[in-house]
Design a protein around this motif. Sequence first.
Motif, PDB file in Angstrom:
ATOM      1  N   LYS A  49     -75.186 -64.830 -51.271  1.00  0.00           N
ATOM      2  CA  LYS A  49     -75.851 -63.738 -51.973  1.00  0.00           C
ATOM      3  C   LYS A  49     -75.656 -63.907 -53.479  1.00  0.00           C
ATOM      4  CE  LYS A  49     -76.405 -58.722 -51.878  1.00  0.00           C
ATOM      5  NZ  LYS A  49     -75.951 -57.439 -51.314  1.00  0.00           N
ATOM      6  N   GLU A  50     -76.743 -63.789 -54.242  1.00  0.00           N
ATOM      7  CA  GLU A  50     -76.686 -64.095 -55.673  1.00  0.00           C
ATOM      8  C   GLU A  50     -76.696 -62.867 -56.566  1.00  0.00           C
ATOM      9  OE1 GLU A  50     -79.810 -66.779 -56.564  1.00  0.00           O
ATOM     10  OE2 GLU A  50     -78.969 -68.435 -55.375  1.00  0.00           O
ATOM     11  N   THR A  51     -77.314 -61.780 -56.140  1.00  0.00           N
ATOM     12  CA  THR A  51     -77.456 -60.606 -57.006  1.00  0.00           C
ATOM     13  C   THR A  51     -76.826 -59.377 -56.372  1.00  0.00           C
ATOM     14  OG1 THR A  51     -79.613 -60.058 -56.045  1.00  0.00           O
ATOM     15  CG2 THR A  51     -79.594 -61.487 -57.994  1.00  0.00           C
ATOM     16  N   ILE A  52     -76.402 -58.445 -57.240  1.00  0.00           N
ATOM     17  CA  ILE A  52     -75.861 -57.167 -56.807  1.00  0.00           C
ATOM     18  C   ILE A  52     -76.497 -56.064 -57.647  1.00  0.00           C
ATOM     19  CG2 ILE A  52     -73.650 -57.968 -55.901  1.00  0.00           C
ATOM     20  CD1 ILE A  52     -72.416 -57.436 -58.601  1.00  0.00           C
ATOM     21  N   SER A  53     -76.340 -54.834 -57.192  1.00  0.00           N
ATOM     22  CA  SER A  53     -77.032 -53.722 -57.847  1.00  0.00           C
ATOM     23  C   SER A  53     -76.317 -53.224 -59.089  1.00  0.00           C
ATOM     24  CB  SER A  53     -77.195 -52.556 -56.862  1.00  0.00           C
ATOM     25  OG  SER A  53     -75.916 -52.095 -56.417  1.00  0.00           O
ATOM     26  N   HIS A  54     -75.040 -53.519 -59.248  1.00  0.00           N
ATOM     27  CA  HIS A  54     -74.311 -53.001 -60.419  1.00  0.00           C
ATOM     28  C   HIS A  54     -73.129 -53.892 -60.746  1.00  0.00           C
ATOM     29  CE1 HIS A  54     -71.500 -51.606 -57.344  1.00  0.00           C
ATOM     30  NE2 HIS A  54     -70.611 -51.475 -58.307  1.00  0.00           N
ATOM     31  N   TYR A  55     -72.675 -53.734 -61.992  1.00  0.00           N
ATOM     32  CA  TYR A  55     -71.469 -54.424 -62.449  1.00  0.00           C
ATOM     33  C   TYR A  55     -70.845 -53.567 -63.543  1.00  0.00           C
ATOM     34  CZ  TYR A  55     -68.268 -57.828 -64.407  1.00  0.00           C
ATOM     35  OH  TYR A  55     -67.133 -58.446 -64.860  1.00  0.00           O
ATOM     36  N   HIS A  56     -69.552 -53.595 -63.645  1.00  0.00           N
ATOM     37  CA  HIS A  56     -68.899 -52.791 -64.681  1.00  0.00           C
ATOM     38  C   HIS A  56     -67.592 -53.437 -65.085  1.00  0.00           C
ATOM     39  CE1 HIS A  56     -66.527 -51.531 -61.214  1.00  0.00           C
ATOM     40  NE2 HIS A  56     -65.603 -51.137 -62.058  1.00  0.00           N
ATOM     41  N   GLU A  57     -67.184 -53.165 -66.311  1.00  0.00           N
ATOM     42  CA  GLU A  57     -65.870 -53.571 -66.804  1.00  0.00           C
ATOM     43  C   GLU A  57     -65.509 -52.680 -67.980  1.00  0.00           C
ATOM     44  OE1 GLU A  57     -64.943 -57.161 -69.336  1.00  0.00           O
ATOM     45  OE2 GLU A  57     -64.100 -57.839 -67.429  1.00  0.00           O
ATOM     46  N   THR A  58     -64.330 -52.083 -67.957  1.00  0.00           N
ATOM     47  CA  THR A  58     -63.892 -51.217 -69.040  1.00  0.00           C
ATOM     48  C   THR A  58     -63.051 -52.014 -70.032  1.00  0.00           C
ATOM     49  OG1 THR A  58     -61.857 -50.559 -67.899  1.00  0.00           O
ATOM     50  CG2 THR A  58     -63.844 -49.275 -67.440  1.00  0.00           C
ATOM     51  N   LEU A  59     -62.783 -51.392 -71.167  1.00  0.00           N
ATOM     52  CA  LEU A  59     -61.950 -52.034 -72.179  1.00  0.00           C
ATOM     53  C   LEU A  59     -60.554 -52.303 -71.643  1.00  0.00           C
ATOM     54  CD1 LEU A  59     -61.650 -52.970 -75.124  1.00  0.00           C
ATOM     55  CD2 LEU A  59     -60.989 -50.635 -75.706  1.00  0.00           C
ATOM     56  N   GLY A  60     -60.018 -51.352 -70.885  1.00  0.00           N
ATOM     57  CA  GLY A  60     -58.685 -51.537 -70.316  1.00  0.00           C
ATOM     58  C   GLY A  60     -58.620 -52.708 -69.366  1.00  0.00           C
ATOM     59  N   GLU A  61     -59.660 -52.885 -68.549  1.00  0.00           N
ATOM     60  CA  GLU A  61     -59.691 -54.020 -67.627  1.00  0.00           C
ATOM     61  C   GLU A  61     -59.725 -55.340 -68.384  1.00  0.00           C
ATOM     62  OE1 GLU A  61     -61.998 -52.343 -63.686  1.00  0.00           O
ATOM     63  OE2 GLU A  61     -63.182 -52.938 -65.418  1.00  0.00           O
ATOM     64  N   ALA A  62     -60.523 -55.396 -69.448  1.00  0.00           N
ATOM     65  CA  ALA A  62     -60.622 -56.632 -70.226  1.00  0.00           C
ATOM     66  C   ALA A  62     -59.283 -56.994 -70.853  1.00  0.00           C
ATOM     67  CB  ALA A  62     -61.690 -56.487 -71.299  1.00  0.00           C
ATOM     68  N   LEU A  63     -58.569 -55.995 -71.370  1.00  0.00           N
ATOM     69  CA  LEU A  63     -57.279 -56.251 -72.004  1.00  0.00           C
ATOM     70  C   LEU A  63     -56.216 -56.635 -70.994  1.00  0.00           C
ATOM     71  CD1 LEU A  63     -57.218 -53.352 -74.630  1.00  0.00           C
ATOM     72  CD2 LEU A  63     -57.523 -55.785 -75.091  1.00  0.00           C
ATOM     73  N   LEU A  64     -56.349 -56.168 -69.761  1.00  0.00           N
ATOM     74  CA  LEU A  64     -55.368 -56.486 -68.720  1.00  0.00           C
ATOM     75  C   LEU A  64     -55.651 -57.809 -68.028  1.00  0.00           C
ATOM     76  CD1 LEU A  64     -54.829 -52.994 -67.034  1.00  0.00           C
ATOM     77  CD2 LEU A  64     -53.210 -54.247 -68.468  1.00  0.00           C
TER      78      LEU A  64
ATOM     79  N   VAL B  35     -58.375 -58.501 -66.153  1.00  0.00           N
ATOM     80  CA  VAL B  35     -59.107 -58.356 -64.892  1.00  0.00           C
ATOM     81  C   VAL B  35     -60.391 -59.163 -64.989  1.00  0.00           C
ATOM     82  CG1 VAL B  35     -60.271 -56.741 -63.356  1.00  0.00           C
ATOM     83  CG2 VAL B  35     -58.125 -56.088 -64.457  1.00  0.00           C
ATOM     84  N   GLU B  36     -60.563 -60.126 -64.097  1.00  0.00           N
ATOM     85  CA  GLU B  36     -61.720 -61.031 -64.125  1.00  0.00           C
ATOM     86  C   GLU B  36     -62.534 -60.846 -62.842  1.00  0.00           C
ATOM     87  OE1 GLU B  36     -62.754 -63.033 -66.436  1.00  0.00           O
ATOM     88  OE2 GLU B  36     -61.077 -63.097 -67.854  1.00  0.00           O
ATOM     89  N   LEU B  37     -63.313 -59.788 -62.783  1.00  0.00           N
ATOM     90  CA  LEU B  37     -64.082 -59.515 -61.583  1.00  0.00           C
ATOM     91  C   LEU B  37     -65.315 -60.412 -61.510  1.00  0.00           C
ATOM     92  CD1 LEU B  37     -63.991 -55.606 -61.421  1.00  0.00           C
ATOM     93  CD2 LEU B  37     -62.480 -57.256 -60.321  1.00  0.00           C
ATOM     94  N   GLU B  38     -65.437 -61.143 -60.416  1.00  0.00           N
ATOM     95  CA  GLU B  38     -66.597 -61.982 -60.168  1.00  0.00           C
ATOM     96  C   GLU B  38     -67.106 -61.707 -58.766  1.00  0.00           C
ATOM     97  OE1 GLU B  38     -66.766 -66.039 -61.618  1.00  0.00           O
ATOM     98  OE2 GLU B  38     -64.696 -65.844 -62.281  1.00  0.00           O
ATOM     99  N   PHE B  39     -68.410 -61.642 -58.647  1.00  0.00           N
ATOM    100  CA  PHE B  39     -69.005 -61.349 -57.348  1.00  0.00           C
ATOM    101  C   PHE B  39     -68.740 -62.489 -56.374  1.00  0.00           C
ATOM    102  CE2 PHE B  39     -73.052 -61.228 -54.716  1.00  0.00           C
ATOM    103  CZ  PHE B  39     -72.529 -60.299 -53.824  1.00  0.00           C
ATOM    104  N   SER B  40     -68.333 -62.128 -55.174  1.00  0.00           N
ATOM    105  CA  SER B  40     -67.954 -63.125 -54.170  1.00  0.00           C
ATOM    106  C   SER B  40     -69.148 -63.805 -53.539  1.00  0.00           C
ATOM    107  CB  SER B  40     -67.124 -62.456 -53.074  1.00  0.00           C
ATOM    108  OG  SER B  40     -67.902 -61.473 -52.398  1.00  0.00           O
ATOM    109  N   GLY B  41     -70.301 -63.152 -53.598  1.00  0.00           N
ATOM    110  CA  GLY B  41     -71.472 -63.700 -52.919  1.00  0.00           C
ATOM    111  C   GLY B  41     -71.525 -63.368 -51.441  1.00  0.00           C
ATOM    112  N   LEU B  42     -70.575 -62.567 -50.953  1.00  0.00           N
ATOM    113  CA  LEU B  42     -70.542 -62.177 -49.547  1.00  0.00           C
ATOM    114  C   LEU B  42     -71.315 -60.877 -49.358  1.00  0.00           C
ATOM    115  CD1 LEU B  42     -66.852 -62.950 -48.544  1.00  0.00           C
ATOM    116  CD2 LEU B  42     -68.847 -64.439 -48.500  1.00  0.00           C
ATOM    117  N   ALA B  43     -72.098 -60.820 -48.320  1.00  0.00           N
ATOM    118  CA  ALA B  43     -72.903 -59.645 -48.032  1.00  0.00           C
ATOM    119  C   ALA B  43     -72.115 -58.697 -47.134  1.00  0.00           C
ATOM    120  CB  ALA B  43     -74.214 -60.052 -47.371  1.00  0.00           C
TER     121      ALA B  43
END
Length: 582
Positions: A63-78, A80-88
């Motif tokens: 799976k290549e696309t998802i309906s949403h993505y988000h990252e806050t300033l706190g996550e970036a500083l900590l 946190v590297e969220l990447e979509f798994s591609g699993l449905a």
Amino acid sequence: MYPKYLAKLLFTSFLVFFVRCDEHNHIYEDGEEVVLWMNTVGPYHNRQETYEYYSLPFCRGPKETISHYHETLGEALLGVELEFSGLALEYKADMTKTEYCGIDLSEEKYQAFIYAVKSHYWYQMYIDDLPIWGIVGEIDEGGDGHYIWTHKKFDIGTNGKMIVDVNLTSEVKVKLSAGIKIPFTYEVKWHDSKIKFADRFDKYLDPNFFQHRIHWFSIFNSFMMVIFLVGLVSMILMRTLRKDYARYSKEEDLDDMEKDLGDEYGWKQVHGDVFRPASHPMLFSALIGTGYHIAIVATCVITFAIIGELYTERGSLLSTAIFVYAATAPVNGYCGGSLYARMGGKVWIKQMVMSAFMLPTFVCGTAFFINFIAIYYHASRAIPFGTMVAVTCICIFVILPLTLVGTVLGRNLSGQPNYPCRINAVPRPIPEKKWFMEPSVIVVLGGVLPFGSIFIEMYFIFTSFWAYKIYYVYGFMLLVFVILAIVTTCVTIVCTYFLLNAEDYRWQWTSFLAAASTSGYVYLYSFYYFFFKTKMYGLFQTAFYFGYMALFSVGLGIMCGTFGYFGTSKFVRKIYSTVKID
């Protein structure tokens, strides 16, 4: 219906203008998309040494696309590297064992997996903001064979339209060997659960650790220390001062000849110098303003953590701290600016800039230095350039203007000196005294009791940050925070009284540094914790640990120093306003 959930929802809306809120509302319809985020991977014994999940040669789902993505300033500083798994994954839709990708194990990929298995690499994922941990592989009992887990089995519990529980089981071991093809599979099982949404994070907490008897005993011990110190200050000092008042009252009835012949000594003799401005008033006022600022931020963040359970949201605690620090910048300007004006300072703009940027410069400088090391190691802890720009903009366009507003108000409303005693034109010479009355000795010893009052809590805080524990007992932290403030104030008052009795009027810096020395003991304790309580290793982890522990210690020291100065200044003003001095 869910009071804790509603409290967190209201608090999240309070932060909406500062950070981008999660598009996910935690409510799903049957068959709706559920996103599996891959976060980081890294050695188990080096929790802070993390890398992007796909830095290892794992493959993604189809799976290549998802309906949403988000990252806050706190996550970036900590990091946190969220990447979509591609699993449905679809809500309440079971999925049998399915192959989603496969990798041809070249020599390079083989060596990467071998290193990960030898280093006990773990990875982290998220489903609906619930963390999931899994191990990359394992070594057989003989130590010759290295295996990788290739099957992920997700068992997800639901309560109504909400996800309340997620469990991962790693299955199917494949022995690593260069040149083979490794298939990766997954399956999903959904089941109804009685867990309430507000309680879904409880499984990650460790009440046996944080609510152990030793924790309660330490709080009780610190509380008894507070009672003892407050009683000591009230009984011994007030009795001593009463004798001083009586002696000085008798001296008012003596003529000048008898006064000159009398045996005068003690704190009254420095009444003409005790309110003399501290040396380096610009630096001193900037430190005091920053200390008030840190104290307000700490109080607010701890309170919000208790009310909103911030530990359940990724990066929310750090985002809240940044928001509160920026919003309360006028406190820094008001307290520091007014003190600088009372000390006769004229270069108030320079003082305002120093006060506004002192702590952010130190924090950003240390963080950016560590960031260079993280970039060299390709670690996820590396702060993105865009995040650096965002933090810089907050400092320049939010903190600086608000500090300016506070400074102007402080200078105009509280900038006039109103000391109860006149200041002599010529400073009084400081007589020789015993070695243990020297300010340097008082400074070193002043932090012992405050450190003793927070020693056990430091262990729990260190363990939650540097090990796999989630700190959630913010009620304990608030109580220890109050105890620290009281103990620090009482100890500093006692030290200052002895200093003034030795006719040494240099109490401002002494009171600040004596209280701030608590942070020195905390930093020394961090060395002990690193070498005897952790299994950390490597340049990156060492620099990360001691760099951020230095930041923590400096912030704690400035705050404690401000507690000491605040209590001591009230005490000094009180005793010199009570005695009649011509």
